[in-house]
Motif scaffolding. Structure first.
Motif, PDB file in Angstrom:
ATOM      1  N   MET A   1      45.149  10.384  48.214  1.00  0.00           N
ATOM      2  CA  MET A   1      45.430  11.345  49.315  1.00  0.00           C
ATOM      3  C   MET A   1      44.442  11.156  50.651  1.00  0.00           C
ATOM      4  N   SER A   2      45.242  11.299  51.707  1.00  0.00           N
ATOM      5  CA  SER A   2      44.398  10.812  52.913  1.00  0.00           C
ATOM      6  C   SER A   2      44.218  12.265  53.782  1.00  0.00           C
ATOM      7  N   LYS A   3      42.996  12.140  54.232  1.00  0.00           N
ATOM      8  CA  LYS A   3      42.659  13.471  55.125  1.00  0.00           C
ATOM      9  C   LYS A   3      43.284  13.341  56.387  1.00  0.00           C
ATOM     10  N   THR A   4      43.917  14.689  56.537  1.00  0.00           N
ATOM     11  CA  THR A   4      44.442  14.648  57.792  1.00  0.00           C
ATOM     12  C   THR A   4      43.558  15.295  58.842  1.00  0.00           C
ATOM     13  N   PRO A   5      43.479  14.437  59.976  1.00  0.00           N
ATOM     14  CA  PRO A   5      42.436  15.036  60.954  1.00  0.00           C
ATOM     15  C   PRO A   5      42.794  16.339  61.636  1.00  0.00           C
ATOM     16  N   THR A   6      41.824  17.183  61.739  1.00  0.00           N
ATOM     17  CA  THR A   6      42.054  18.363  62.543  1.00  0.00           C
ATOM     18  C   THR A   6      41.149  18.555  63.915  1.00  0.00           C
ATOM     19  N   SER A   7      41.449  19.240  64.809  1.00  0.00           N
ATOM     20  CA  SER A   7      40.875  19.435  66.085  1.00  0.00           C
ATOM     21  C   SER A   7      39.517  19.433  66.016  1.00  0.00           C
ATOM     22  N   LEU A   8      38.800  20.055  64.914  1.00  0.00           N
ATOM     23  CA  LEU A   8      37.386  19.975  64.828  1.00  0.00           C
ATOM     24  C   LEU A   8      36.869  18.532  64.501  1.00  0.00           C
ATOM     25  N   ASP A   9      37.579  17.814  63.757  1.00  0.00           N
ATOM     26  CA  ASP A   9      37.114  16.500  63.769  1.00  0.00           C
ATOM     27  C   ASP A   9      36.764  15.603  65.048  1.00  0.00           C
ATOM     28  N   ASN A  10      37.567  16.075  66.104  1.00  0.00           N
ATOM     29  CA  ASN A  10      37.172  15.319  67.498  1.00  0.00           C
ATOM     30  C   ASN A  10      36.401  16.282  68.290  1.00  0.00           C
ATOM     31  N   ALA A  11      35.918  17.391  67.868  1.00  0.00           N
ATOM     32  CA  ALA A  11      35.088  18.441  68.587  1.00  0.00           C
ATOM     33  C   ALA A  11      33.882  17.825  68.899  1.00  0.00           C
ATOM     34  N   PRO A  12      33.105  18.264  69.934  1.00  0.00           N
ATOM     35  CA  PRO A  12      31.748  17.753  70.244  1.00  0.00           C
ATOM     36  C   PRO A  12      30.711  18.127  68.960  1.00  0.00           C
ATOM     37  N   ALA A  13      29.527  17.712  69.012  1.00  0.00           N
ATOM     38  CA  ALA A  13      28.933  17.911  67.854  1.00  0.00           C
ATOM     39  C   ALA A  13      28.389  19.382  67.922  1.00  0.00           C
ATOM     40  N   GLU A  14      28.040  19.863  69.028  1.00  0.00           N
ATOM     41  CA  GLU A  14      27.507  21.295  69.260  1.00  0.00           C
ATOM     42  C   GLU A  14      28.770  22.457  68.674  1.00  0.00           C
ATOM     43  N   ILE A  15      29.925  22.106  68.755  1.00  0.00           N
ATOM     44  CA  ILE A  15      31.177  22.844  68.450  1.00  0.00           C
ATOM     45  C   ILE A  15      30.789  22.817  66.828  1.00  0.00           C
ATOM     46  N   LYS A  16      31.097  21.556  66.348  1.00  0.00           N
ATOM     47  CA  LYS A  16      30.884  21.330  64.804  1.00  0.00           C
ATOM     48  C   LYS A  16      29.530  22.118  64.191  1.00  0.00           C
ATOM     49  N   LEU A  17      28.676  22.043  64.951  1.00  0.00           N
ATOM     50  CA  LEU A  17      27.388  22.761  64.485  1.00  0.00           C
ATOM     51  C   LEU A  17      27.598  24.349  64.478  1.00  0.00           C
ATOM     52  N   ALA A  18      27.998  24.796  65.622  1.00  0.00           N
ATOM     53  CA  ALA A  18      28.225  26.160  65.488  1.00  0.00           C
ATOM     54  C   ALA A  18      29.245  26.694  64.663  1.00  0.00           C
ATOM     55  N   VAL A  19      30.432  25.882  64.379  1.00  0.00           N
ATOM     56  CA  VAL A  19      31.402  26.391  63.233  1.00  0.00           C
ATOM     57  C   VAL A  19      30.822  26.273  61.944  1.00  0.00           C
ATOM     58  N   ASP A  20      29.819  25.319  61.504  1.00  0.00           N
ATOM     59  CA  ASP A  20      28.865  25.331  60.363  1.00  0.00           C
ATOM     60  C   ASP A  20      28.292  26.445  60.230  1.00  0.00           C
ATOM     61  N   LEU A  21      27.386  26.664  61.172  1.00  0.00           N
ATOM     62  CA  LEU A  21      26.459  27.876  61.262  1.00  0.00           C
ATOM     63  C   LEU A  21      27.220  29.183  61.246  1.00  0.00           C
ATOM     64  N   ILE A  22      28.269  29.483  61.765  1.00  0.00           N
ATOM     65  CA  ILE A  22      29.095  30.591  61.590  1.00  0.00           C
ATOM     66  C   ILE A  22      29.772  30.804  60.109  1.00  0.00           C
TER      67      ILE A  22
END
Length: 57
Positions: A1-22
């Protein structure tokens, strides 16, 4: 089963970190006022770290 990319996969590092923290803070049901107070402390700490770094010229 392959992983489907999401818009978060292409997001800047600070967005990914913010989402993780939230997610972490909400998942642990941390009081919003405590979160904001803690973030003030974290921001202050990291601003001091930035000021103490040699400038990049």
């Amino acid at each position: 089963m392959s992983k489907t990319p999401t818009s978060l996969d292409n997001a800047p590092a600070e967005i990914k970190l913010a989402v993780d923290l939230i997610y972490l803070l909400e998942d642990n049901a941390i009081d919003p006022q405590i979160v904001l107070s803690a973030l003030d402390i974290v921001r202050h700490d990291f601003e001091k770290k930035l000021q103490s770094q040699p400038s990049k010229s």
